[in-house]
Design a protein around this motif. Structure first.
Motif, short mmCIF file in Angstrom:
data_model
loop_
_atom_site.label_atom_id
_atom_site.label_comp_id
_atom_site.label_asym_id
_atom_site.label_seq_id
_atom_site.Cartn_x
_atom_site.Cartn_y
_atom_site.Cartn_z
N ARG A 45 48.00 18.80 117.12
CA ARG A 45 48.69 17.87 116.25
C ARG A 45 50.18 18.18 116.28
O ARG A 45 50.60 19.34 116.28
CB ARG A 45 48.21 17.97 114.81
N VAL A 46 50.98 17.11 116.27
CA VAL A 46 52.43 17.23 116.31
C VAL A 46 52.98 16.77 114.96
O VAL A 46 52.71 15.65 114.52
CB VAL A 46 53.02 16.37 117.45
N TYR A 47 53.73 17.65 114.32
CA TYR A 47 54.39 17.35 113.06
C TYR A 47 55.89 17.62 113.24
O TYR A 47 56.34 18.74 113.06
CB TYR A 47 53.83 18.21 111.93
N GLY A 48 56.63 16.61 113.66
CA GLY A 48 58.04 16.80 113.96
C GLY A 48 58.20 17.71 115.16
O GLY A 48 57.63 17.46 116.22
N ASP A 49 58.97 18.79 115.00
CA ASP A 49 59.14 19.76 116.08
C ASP A 49 58.03 20.80 116.13
O ASP A 49 57.94 21.56 117.09
CB ASP A 49 60.48 20.50 115.92
N ALA A 50 57.19 20.85 115.11
CA ALA A 50 56.10 21.83 115.07
C ALA A 50 54.83 21.23 115.66
O ALA A 50 54.35 20.20 115.20
CB ALA A 50 55.85 22.28 113.64
N VAL A 51 54.31 21.89 116.67
CA VAL A 51 53.06 21.49 117.31
C VAL A 51 52.03 22.58 116.99
O VAL A 51 52.32 23.77 117.11
CB VAL A 51 53.23 21.34 118.83
N TRP A 52 50.84 22.15 116.57
CA TRP A 52 49.76 23.06 116.20
C TRP A 52 48.55 22.77 117.06
O TRP A 52 48.21 21.61 117.28
CB TRP A 52 49.39 22.90 114.73
N ALA A 53 47.87 23.82 117.53
CA ALA A 53 46.65 23.67 118.31
C ALA A 53 45.65 24.71 117.82
O ALA A 53 46.01 25.83 117.45
CB ALA A 53 46.92 23.87 119.80
N CYS A 54 44.36 24.33 117.84
CA CYS A 54 43.32 25.26 117.40
C CYS A 54 42.11 25.15 118.31
O CYS A 54 41.95 24.16 119.04
CB CYS A 54 42.93 25.01 115.95
N GLY A 55 41.25 26.18 118.24
CA GLY A 55 40.07 26.15 119.09
C GLY A 55 39.15 27.32 118.88
O GLY A 55 39.02 27.85 117.78
N TYR A 56 38.54 27.75 119.97
CA TYR A 56 37.52 28.79 119.97
C TYR A 56 38.12 30.14 119.60
O TYR A 56 39.32 30.37 119.73
CB TYR A 56 36.88 28.89 121.35
N ASN A 57 37.23 31.05 119.19
CA ASN A 57 37.61 32.43 118.83
C ASN A 57 38.71 32.49 117.78
O ASN A 57 39.55 33.38 117.80
CB ASN A 57 38.01 33.23 120.07
N GLY A 58 38.72 31.50 116.89
CA GLY A 58 39.70 31.50 115.80
C GLY A 58 41.12 31.26 116.25
O GLY A 58 42.06 31.60 115.53
N ALA A 59 41.30 30.64 117.40
CA ALA A 59 42.66 30.42 117.93
C ALA A 59 43.43 29.42 117.07
O ALA A 59 42.93 28.35 116.74
CB ALA A 59 42.59 29.91 119.37
N LEU A 60 44.66 29.79 116.73
CA LEU A 60 45.60 28.89 116.06
C LEU A 60 46.98 29.17 116.65
O LEU A 60 47.51 30.27 116.53
CB LEU A 60 45.61 29.11 114.55
N LEU A 61 47.51 28.18 117.34
CA LEU A 61 48.81 28.30 117.99
C LEU A 61 49.81 27.36 117.35
O LEU A 61 49.45 26.27 116.90
CB LEU A 61 48.70 27.92 119.47
N THR A 62 51.07 27.76 117.36
CA THR A 62 52.14 26.88 116.92
C THR A 62 53.34 27.06 117.84
O THR A 62 53.55 28.13 118.41
CB THR A 62 52.53 27.13 115.45
N GLY A 63 54.13 26.01 117.99
CA GLY A 63 55.31 26.04 118.84
C GLY A 63 55.64 24.66 119.33
O GLY A 63 55.32 23.66 118.69
N ASN A 64 56.25 24.61 120.52
CA ASN A 64 56.55 23.34 121.18
C ASN A 64 56.97 23.62 122.62
O ASN A 64 57.04 24.78 123.04
CB ASN A 64 57.62 22.54 120.41
N ALA A 65 57.25 22.55 123.34
CA ALA A 65 57.57 22.69 124.77
C ALA A 65 58.88 23.43 124.99
O ALA A 65 59.05 24.10 126.01
CB ALA A 65 57.64 21.31 125.41
N ARG A 66 59.82 23.34 124.07
CA ARG A 66 61.12 23.98 124.24
C ARG A 66 61.09 25.48 123.95
O ARG A 66 61.69 26.27 124.67
CB ARG A 66 62.16 23.30 123.35
N SER A 67 60.38 25.87 122.90
CA SER A 67 60.41 27.28 122.50
C SER A 67 59.14 28.04 122.86
O SER A 67 59.08 29.25 122.65
CB SER A 67 60.67 27.39 121.00
N GLY A 68 58.12 27.35 123.37
CA GLY A 68 56.87 28.00 123.70
C GLY A 68 55.94 28.07 122.50
O GLY A 68 56.26 27.59 121.41
N PHE A 69 54.79 28.66 122.71
CA PHE A 69 53.77 28.76 121.66
C PHE A 69 53.49 30.21 121.32
O PHE A 69 53.61 31.10 122.17
CB PHE A 69 52.47 28.09 122.12
#
Length: 158
Positions: A45-69
């Motif tokens: 999900r993209v919320y302005g400049d903050a991008v959030w991704a989730c998945g297996y093994n309790g993964a939760l990532l945040t970042g974006n294409a410019r600054s990385g995750f």
């Protein structure tokens, strides 16, 4: 396998998929973004400049294409997050069997809805300042103060 897509604009799209893959489209070309993980990502999900991704093994990532995750998860590796939604400056995470979790900027913890049986969710969405949870047999909403279960019209009341 690509599992989820979201973006702010047709020139700013993100896709999440298996093996920790995130791709970004800038209007001209797709590029792969290094995530540092190799588990399947189910939702992005993209919320302005903050991008959030989730998945297996309790993964939760945040970042974006410019600054990385960066990986901000801190939960049991057995959890699988199927979707997420931002609500009142927190990130809520849905699991099929383990309930709903919330990331408050510091840690991930289980949400106690006060409902019996506990809320089971596979999809979260926020509309009109209400967090909605959709499960196989369970629809619930949260206004920031209390959780309310909605009887599903095709199922017996829980």
């Amino acid at each position: 396998m690509l599992n989820s897509i979201d973006g702010n604009h047709e020139n700013d799209l993100y896709v999440a998929g298996d093996d920790g893959k995130i791709f970004h489209y800038n209007g001209a070309a797709w590029s792969s973004i290094e995530t540092g993980i190799d588990v399947h990502l189910n939702w992005i999900r993209v919320y302005g400049d903050a991008v959030w991704a989730c998945g297996y093994n309790g993964a939760l990532l945040t970042g974006n294409a410019r600054s990385g995750f960066r990986d901000v998860s801190n939960v049991d590796d057995n959890l699988t997050f199927h979707s997420l939604a931002r609500f009142q400056d927190n990130i809520f995470l849905a699991t099929f069997n383990d309930g709903i979790f919330v990331y408050d900027g510091q840690s991930i913890r289980a949400v106690n809805s006060g409902l019996n049986p506990p809320v089971q969710s596979h999809r979260l969405d926020c509309r009109n300042q209400v967090l909605w949870s959709f499960g196989v047999k369970d629809i619930s909403w949260f206004d920031g103060k209390r959780w309310v279960r909605v009887d599903h019209p095709d199922n017996p009341a829980l």
